[in-house]
Design an enzyme around this catalytic site. Structure first.
Site, PDB file in Angstrom:
ATOM      1  N   ALA A 103       0.852  -1.206   0.000  1.00 36.45           N
ATOM      2  CA  ALA A 103       0.000   0.000   0.000  1.00 36.45           C
ATOM      3  C   ALA A 103       0.883   1.249   0.000  1.00 36.45           C
ATOM      4  CB  ALA A 103      -0.916  -0.015   1.222  1.00 36.45           C
ATOM      5  N   PHE A 144      12.083  15.300  -3.087  1.00 39.38           N
ATOM      6  CA  PHE A 144      12.883  15.121  -4.314  1.00 39.38           C
ATOM      7  C   PHE A 144      12.309  15.865  -5.507  1.00 39.38           C
ATOM      8  CE2 PHE A 144      10.964  12.163  -7.416  1.00 39.38           C
ATOM      9  CZ  PHE A 144       9.900  11.665  -6.705  1.00 39.38           C
ATOM     10  N   CYS A 204      13.355   5.760  -7.726  1.00 41.83           N
ATOM     11  CA  CYS A 204      13.520   4.764  -8.794  1.00 41.83           C
ATOM     12  C   CYS A 204      14.646   4.981  -9.801  1.00 41.83           C
ATOM     13  CB  CYS A 204      12.210   4.604  -9.537  1.00 41.83           C
ATOM     14  SG  CYS A 204      10.946   3.879  -8.483  1.00 41.83           S
ATOM     15  N   ASP A 215      -1.177  -4.646   3.296  1.00 43.70           N
ATOM     16  CA  ASP A 215       0.218  -4.310   3.593  1.00 43.70           C
ATOM     17  C   ASP A 215       0.570  -4.898   4.952  1.00 43.70           C
ATOM     18  OD1 ASP A 215       2.081  -1.746   2.299  1.00 43.70           O
ATOM     19  OD2 ASP A 215       2.710  -2.629   4.203  1.00 43.70           O
ATOM     20  N   GLU A 263       5.445  10.790  -9.278  1.00 43.78           N
ATOM     21  CA  GLU A 263       4.896  11.357  -8.048  1.00 43.78           C
ATOM     22  C   GLU A 263       4.607  12.838  -8.248  1.00 43.78           C
ATOM     23  OE1 GLU A 263       7.094  10.146  -4.562  1.00 43.78           O
ATOM     24  OE2 GLU A 263       7.336   8.153  -5.427  1.00 43.78           O
ATOM     25  N   LEU A 278       3.590   5.979 -13.520  1.00 45.23           N
ATOM     26  CA  LEU A 278       3.183   7.255 -12.908  1.00 45.23           C
ATOM     27  C   LEU A 278       4.397   7.963 -12.330  1.00 45.23           C
ATOM     28  CD1 LEU A 278       3.274   7.158  -9.539  1.00 45.23           C
ATOM     29  CD2 LEU A 278       1.295   5.720  -9.866  1.00 45.23           C
ATOM     30  N   TYR A 325       3.393   4.176  -2.525  1.00 45.35           N
ATOM     31  CA  TYR A 325       3.189   5.262  -3.492  1.00 45.35           C
ATOM     32  C   TYR A 325       2.569   4.762  -4.786  1.00 45.35           C
ATOM     33  CZ  TYR A 325       5.761   8.560  -0.611  1.00 45.35           C
ATOM     34  OH  TYR A 325       6.138   9.389   0.405  1.00 45.35           O
ATOM     35  N   ASN A 355      12.808   4.404 -17.571  1.00 45.31           N
ATOM     36  CA  ASN A 355      13.431   5.198 -16.501  1.00 45.31           C
ATOM     37  C   ASN A 355      14.869   5.575 -16.844  1.00 45.31           C
ATOM     38  OD1 ASN A 355      11.208   5.452 -14.956  1.00 45.31           O
ATOM     39  ND2 ASN A 355      11.852   4.102 -13.303  1.00 45.31           N
TER      40      ASN A 355
HETATM   41  N1  LIG Z   1       7.205   5.434  -6.323  1.00 49.38           N
HETATM   42  C1  LIG Z   1       6.967   5.508  -7.616  1.00 49.38           C
HETATM   43  O1  LIG Z   1       6.658   6.582  -8.137  1.00 49.38           O
HETATM   44  C2  LIG Z   1       7.046   4.297  -8.482  1.00 49.38           C
HETATM   45  C3  LIG Z   1       7.485   3.079  -7.995  1.00 49.38           C
HETATM   46  N2  LIG Z   1       7.532   1.975  -8.799  1.00 49.38           N
HETATM   47  C4  LIG Z   1       7.937   0.665  -8.281  1.00 49.38           C
HETATM   48  O2  LIG Z   1       6.847   0.144  -7.500  1.00 49.38           O
HETATM   49  C5  LIG Z   1       7.342  -0.625  -6.398  1.00 49.38           C
HETATM   50  C6  LIG Z   1       6.777  -0.070  -5.104  1.00 49.38           C
HETATM   51  O3  LIG Z   1       7.203   1.268  -4.970  1.00 49.38           O
HETATM   52  P1  LIG Z   1       6.539   2.243  -3.914  1.00 49.38           P
HETATM   53  O4  LIG Z   1       5.066   2.090  -3.921  1.00 49.38           O
HETATM   54  O5  LIG Z   1       7.124   3.575  -4.173  1.00 49.38           O
HETATM   55  O6  LIG Z   1       7.130   1.640  -2.559  1.00 49.38           O
HETATM   56  P2  LIG Z   1       6.610   1.849  -1.091  1.00 49.38           P
HETATM   57  O7  LIG Z   1       7.736   1.579  -0.168  1.00 49.38           O
HETATM   58  O8  LIG Z   1       5.899   3.159  -0.978  1.00 49.38           O
HETATM   59  O9  LIG Z   1       5.495   0.695  -0.901  1.00 49.38           O
HETATM   60  C7  LIG Z   1       5.786  -0.661  -0.824  1.00 49.38           C
HETATM   61  C8  LIG Z   1       4.882  -1.263   0.266  1.00 49.38           C
HETATM   62  O10 LIG Z   1       4.995  -2.679   0.232  1.00 49.38           O
HETATM   63  C9  LIG Z   1       4.836  -3.167   1.565  1.00 49.38           C
HETATM   64  N3  LIG Z   1       5.346  -4.539   1.625  1.00 49.38           N
HETATM   65  C10 LIG Z   1       6.624  -4.973   1.443  1.00 49.38           C
HETATM   66  N4  LIG Z   1       6.665  -6.323   1.525  1.00 49.38           N
HETATM   67  C11 LIG Z   1       5.387  -6.742   1.744  1.00 49.38           C
HETATM   68  C12 LIG Z   1       4.789  -8.043   1.899  1.00 49.38           C
HETATM   69  N5  LIG Z   1       5.523  -9.160   1.810  1.00 49.38           N
HETATM   70  N6  LIG Z   1       3.458  -8.097   2.141  1.00 49.38           N
HETATM   71  C13 LIG Z   1       2.707  -6.964   2.213  1.00 49.38           C
HETATM   72  N7  LIG Z   1       3.213  -5.728   2.068  1.00 49.38           N
HETATM   73  C14 LIG Z   1       4.541  -5.615   1.819  1.00 49.38           C
HETATM   74  C15 LIG Z   1       5.635  -2.168   2.390  1.00 49.38           C
HETATM   75  O11 LIG Z   1       5.268  -2.191   3.751  1.00 49.38           O
HETATM   76  C16 LIG Z   1       5.279  -0.841   1.682  1.00 49.38           C
HETATM   77  O12 LIG Z   1       4.175  -0.200   2.307  1.00 49.38           O
HETATM   78  C17 LIG Z   1       8.872  -0.561  -6.503  1.00 49.38           C
HETATM   79  O13 LIG Z   1       9.301  -1.697  -7.207  1.00 49.38           O
HETATM   80  C18 LIG Z   1       9.122   0.677  -7.338  1.00 49.38           C
HETATM   81  O14 LIG Z   1      10.321   0.567  -8.058  1.00 49.38           O
HETATM   82  C19 LIG Z   1       7.125   2.034 -10.097  1.00 49.38           C
HETATM   83  C20 LIG Z   1       6.671   3.197 -10.629  1.00 49.38           C
HETATM   84  C21 LIG Z   1       6.573   4.427  -9.872  1.00 49.38           C
HETATM   85  O1  LIG Z   2       9.514   4.438 -11.792  1.00 47.04           O
HETATM   86  C1  LIG Z   2       9.297   5.451 -11.168  1.00 47.04           C
HETATM   87  O2  LIG Z   2       9.425   5.578  -9.953  1.00 47.04           O
HETATM   88  C2  LIG Z   2       8.868   6.707 -11.860  1.00 47.04           C
HETATM   89  O3  LIG Z   2      10.057   7.532 -11.953  1.00 47.04           O
HETATM   90  C3  LIG Z   2       9.842   8.812 -12.518  1.00 47.04           C
HETATM   91  O4  LIG Z   2       8.895   9.559 -11.758  1.00 47.04           O
HETATM   92  P1  LIG Z   2       9.303  10.338 -10.419  1.00 47.04           P
HETATM   93  O5  LIG Z   2      10.623   9.866  -9.941  1.00 47.04           O
HETATM   94  O6  LIG Z   2       8.148  10.219  -9.510  1.00 47.04           O
HETATM   95  O7  LIG Z   2       9.394  11.868 -10.844  1.00 47.04           O
HETATM   96  P2  LIG Z   2      10.042  12.623 -12.107  1.00 47.04           P
HETATM   97  O8  LIG Z   2       9.128  13.697 -12.495  1.00 47.04           O
HETATM   98  O9  LIG Z   2      10.472  11.694 -13.148  1.00 47.04           O
HETATM   99  O10 LIG Z   2      11.338  13.322 -11.464  1.00 47.04           O
HETATM  100  C4  LIG Z   2      12.448  12.555 -11.041  1.00 47.04           C
HETATM  101  C5  LIG Z   2      13.591  13.476 -10.668  1.00 47.04           C
HETATM  102  O11 LIG Z   2      14.123  14.111 -11.825  1.00 47.04           O
HETATM  103  C6  LIG Z   2      14.192  15.514 -11.621  1.00 47.04           C
HETATM  104  N1  LIG Z   2      13.992  16.184 -12.936  1.00 47.04           N
HETATM  105  C7  LIG Z   2      12.910  15.891 -13.704  1.00 47.04           C
HETATM  106  C8  LIG Z   2      12.748  16.496 -14.924  1.00 47.04           C
HETATM  107  C9  LIG Z   2      13.694  17.410 -15.382  1.00 47.04           C
HETATM  108  O12 LIG Z   2      13.604  17.987 -16.498  1.00 47.04           O
HETATM  109  N2  LIG Z   2      14.780  17.679 -14.604  1.00 47.04           N
HETATM  110  C10 LIG Z   2      14.951  17.075 -13.382  1.00 47.04           C
HETATM  111  O13 LIG Z   2      15.964  17.328 -12.705  1.00 47.04           O
HETATM  112  C11 LIG Z   2      13.086  15.813 -10.630  1.00 47.04           C
HETATM  113  O14 LIG Z   2      13.322  17.022  -9.975  1.00 47.04           O
HETATM  114  C12 LIG Z   2      13.197  14.609  -9.721  1.00 47.04           C
HETATM  115  O15 LIG Z   2      14.226  14.796  -8.782  1.00 47.04           O
HETATM  116  C13 LIG Z   2       9.279   8.657 -13.926  1.00 47.04           C
HETATM  117  O16 LIG Z   2       9.000   9.948 -14.459  1.00 47.04           O
HETATM  118  C14 LIG Z   2       8.007   7.813 -13.903  1.00 47.04           C
HETATM  119  O17 LIG Z   2       7.542   7.601 -15.227  1.00 47.04           O
HETATM  120  C15 LIG Z   2       8.300   6.471 -13.249  1.00 47.04           C
HETATM  121  O18 LIG Z   2       7.120   5.699 -13.147  1.00 47.04           O
END
Ligand SMILES: NC(=O)C1=CN([C@@H]2O[C@H](COP(=O)(O)OP(=O)(O)OC[C@H]3O[C@@H](n4cnc5c(N)ncnc54)[C@H](O)[C@@H]3O)[C@@H](O)[C@H]2O)C=CC1
Ligand SMILES: O=C(O)[C@H]1O[C@H](OP(=O)(O)OP(=O)(O)OC[C@H]2O[C@@H](n3ccc(=O)[nH]c3=O)[C@H](O)[C@@H]2O)[C@H](O)[C@@H](O)[C@@H]1O
Length: 495
Positions: A24, A349, A287, A48, A176, A174, A26, A235
């Site tokens: 549960a 960030f 990421c 979670d 953030e 997505l 981001y 990415n």
């Molecule tokens: N944060 C982002 O913007 C993005 C993240 N991702 C990917 O998505 C994945 C998750 O990222 P976030 O949501 O940011 O991480 P997060 O740390 O916010 O959430 C992960 C959750 O999983 C839970 N968890 C871990 N092991 C578990 C288990 N065995 N059973 C139940 N719950 C469990 C944790 O307690 C935590 O709440 C990562 O692989 C990340 O690389 C992909 C795209 C965007």
């Molecule tokens: O896999 C992931 O976690 C995600 O990573 C990024 O998303 P995010 O990290 O949430 O945010 P971004 O908008 O990509 O920014 C990342 C970092 O780059 C920096 N940035 C972004 C754009 C830019 O022109 N210059 C720059 O320095 C931002 O300030 C930030 O620190 C990707 O944009 C998403 O598509 C992807 O799903």
């Protein structure tokens, strides 16, 4: 394959389809909230192991700050969207299980510092195998190394008691701060699956969920490995653009070019495009670095040393950019910041999030603390506790479930966290801007100048201030990649 078995809920169209998402965070929270909103006939449960996280999802104060998310959750929570710690129950009842758990960088053993740590994924897969009583589709939502689906398949099928599992890769794109918008209007949804009839049926079942709001031409289907690799590639390419423009920013400073003008001119080329060309103190977030390290490791494992080196350079330039920024501050303030107060505006960030994972602010603040500065930090969304924790935590420790992260026994004395930008700047020798929050563009910089020590410095790591206006007021201004203040004349780009 689950659709061939009469007991599958998906097959009996009248029965409500049940989705369970493990994790549960981001990704899991917002993604499932949007699925619930757009698919009223589907029951969505997000589970979670973290009790505080689930408690927060069930409260008025959601565990993450994301514009528009409160409204989405409010509309469907308690109707077809639920948050629970009863992981096993909801997994066993689900037709489709998304797994969106942490995939941190390994800190120990084989591949330490690069490879993805799949501990949480593996334990989720084993639990799914243990508790399942009916066929299921298991969806990789976390970002994982290529071929992870194969490993997960092995875990599931070796423990399956005859139950059939189909694994799909459905990486999330997505960003953030714009997560809700991105989920409502994705550029594409990517679904990878096995090229068997059962694999294709599973793809169609997931496609049907997204088709509730995503136009069909934006739902791409591929084989498993293409989907897994596309996420890492996307990415890596995005981060590469930032490192490219940041590398140019150093050259701009050395030559008198203006990086914003260069970005604009370059981005007008329709083959290049204008997005992701903002020079900055460096990219952060949970990421980009993790996924590139993961890519580097996969290349190395496949004997592709040159390819690995190519992607490593993206991270190297990012580290260079952060170091350069710190060195610029120290060298311009008479080569020492010892005992000087530096106001820090922004710690997240990026703007519109409270997330601090891998934020460049951590490295910049640690660099300044290393030179014995006193820091007064303000961020509209990040708490004192989080900042203290971030400044004392070891690299990569942040990417584990919160309750498993090491707790810091002490706060850093030279750091104070304040709730106002003017307070952060009061009596400071220098002011650093490390997150591009909109409110930093409209501060009363005359008031800030009047209350700072002189000479008063501004170091803008996000290019948010109007450099000309600030120089008019009397500030000495450094803004990444912009023509240099005479003060910095003859100082090299990297001190
Ligand atoms: N944060 C982002 O913007 C993005 C993240 N991702 C990917 O998505 C994945 C998750 O990222 P976030 O949501 O940011 O991480 P997060 O740390 O916010 O959430 C992960 C959750 O999983 C839970 N968890 C871990 N092991 C578990 C288990 N065995 N059973 C139940 N719950 C469990 C944790 O307690 C935590 O709440 C990562 O692989 C990340 O690389 C992909 C795209 C965007
Ligand atoms: O896999 C992931 O976690 C995600 O990573 C990024 O998303 P995010 O990290 O949430 O945010 P971004 O908008 O990509 O920014 C990342 C970092 O780059 C920096 N940035 C972004 C754009 C830019 O022109 N210059 C720059 O320095 C931002 O300030 C930030 O620190 C990707 O944009 C998403 O598509 C992807 O799903």
């Amino acid at each position: 394959m689950y659709t061939e078995r009469p007991r599958s809920n998906i097959c009996r169209r009248k029965k409500m389809v049940k989705i369970c998402c493990i994790g549960a965070g981001y990704v899991g929270g917002p993604t499932m909230a949007v699925i619930a909103l757009k698919c009223p006939s589907i029951e969505v449960v997000v589970v979670d192991i973290s009790v505080p996280r689930i408690t927060a999802w069930n409260s008025e104060q959601l565990p993450i700050y994301e514009p528009g998310l409160d409204e989405v959750v409010e509309q469907c929570r308690g109707k077809n969207l639920f948050f629970s710690t009863n992981v096993e129950k909801h997994v066993s009842e689900a037709d489709i299980i998304f797994v969106s758990v942490n995939t941190p960088t390994k800190t120990l053993g084989l591949g330490a510092g690069k490879a993805a740590d799949l501990t949480y994924w593996e334990s989720a897969a084993r639990m799914i195998a243990d508790v399942s009583k009916s066929d299921k589709i298991v969806v990789e939502k976390s970002t994982v190394p290529v071929k992870t689906a194969e490993a997960i398949e092995r875990i599931l099928t070796h423990n399956s008691k005859g139950i059939k599992f189909q694994i799909l890769s459905n990486p999330e794109f997505l960003a953030e701060g714009t997560a809700v918008w991105d989920l409502f209007n994705p550029d594409r949804v990517l679904i990878g699956g096995r090229e068997t009839p059962d694999g294709q049926k599973a793809i169609q079942a997931l496609k049907k969920v997204y088709a509730n709001w995503v136009p069909e031409e934006r739902i791409l289907t591929t084989n498993l490995w293409s989907a897994e690799l596309s996420k890492l590639a996307a990415n890596a390419l995005l981060a590469q653009r930032i490192s490219s423009i940041n590398a140019m920013s150093a050259l701009c400073e050395a030559t008198g070019a203006d990086v914003s003008q260069v970005s604009h001119a370059v981005g007008k080329d329709s083959r290049i495009g204008p997005k992701f060309l903002n020079a900055s103190v460096g990219f952060g977030g949970s990421c980009f670095q993790k996924d590139i390290l993961n890519l580097v490791y996969i290349c190395e494992c496949n004997g592709l040393a040159e390819v690995a080196d190519y992607w490593k350079q993206v991270i190297k330039v990012n580290d260079y950019q952060k170091n350069r920024f710190v060195n610029r501050i120290v060298s311009s303030m008479f080569n020492t910041v010892s005992g000087k107060k530096i106001g820090v505006l922004g710690f997240a960030f990026k703007k519109d999030t409270g997330d601090t994972r891998e934020t460049p602010a951590i490295d910049v603040c640690k660099g300044l603390l290393g030179d014995m500065a006193r820091l007064s930090i303000y961020d509209p969304q990040v708490t004192d506790d989080q900042i203290q924790k971030d400044l004392t935590m070891n690299k990569f420790d942040w990417d584990h479930p919160v309750h498993l992260q090491p707790m810091s026994p002490i706060d850093i004395k030279q750091v104070s966290v304040v709730w106002d930008a003017y307070e952060a700047a009061k009596d400071a020798h220098g002011l650093c801007i490390l997150t591009e929050w909109d409110e930093f563009k409209i501060l009363d910089y005359q008031r800030i100048f009047d209350n700072m020590q002189k000479p008063a410095f501004v170091f803008d790591g996000c290019n948010v201030v109007n450099v000309g206006e600030l120089r008019e007021i009397g500030f000495i201004v450094y803004s990444i990649g912009k023509p240099m203040d005479p003060w910095f004349k003859d100082m090299p780009a990297m001190a």
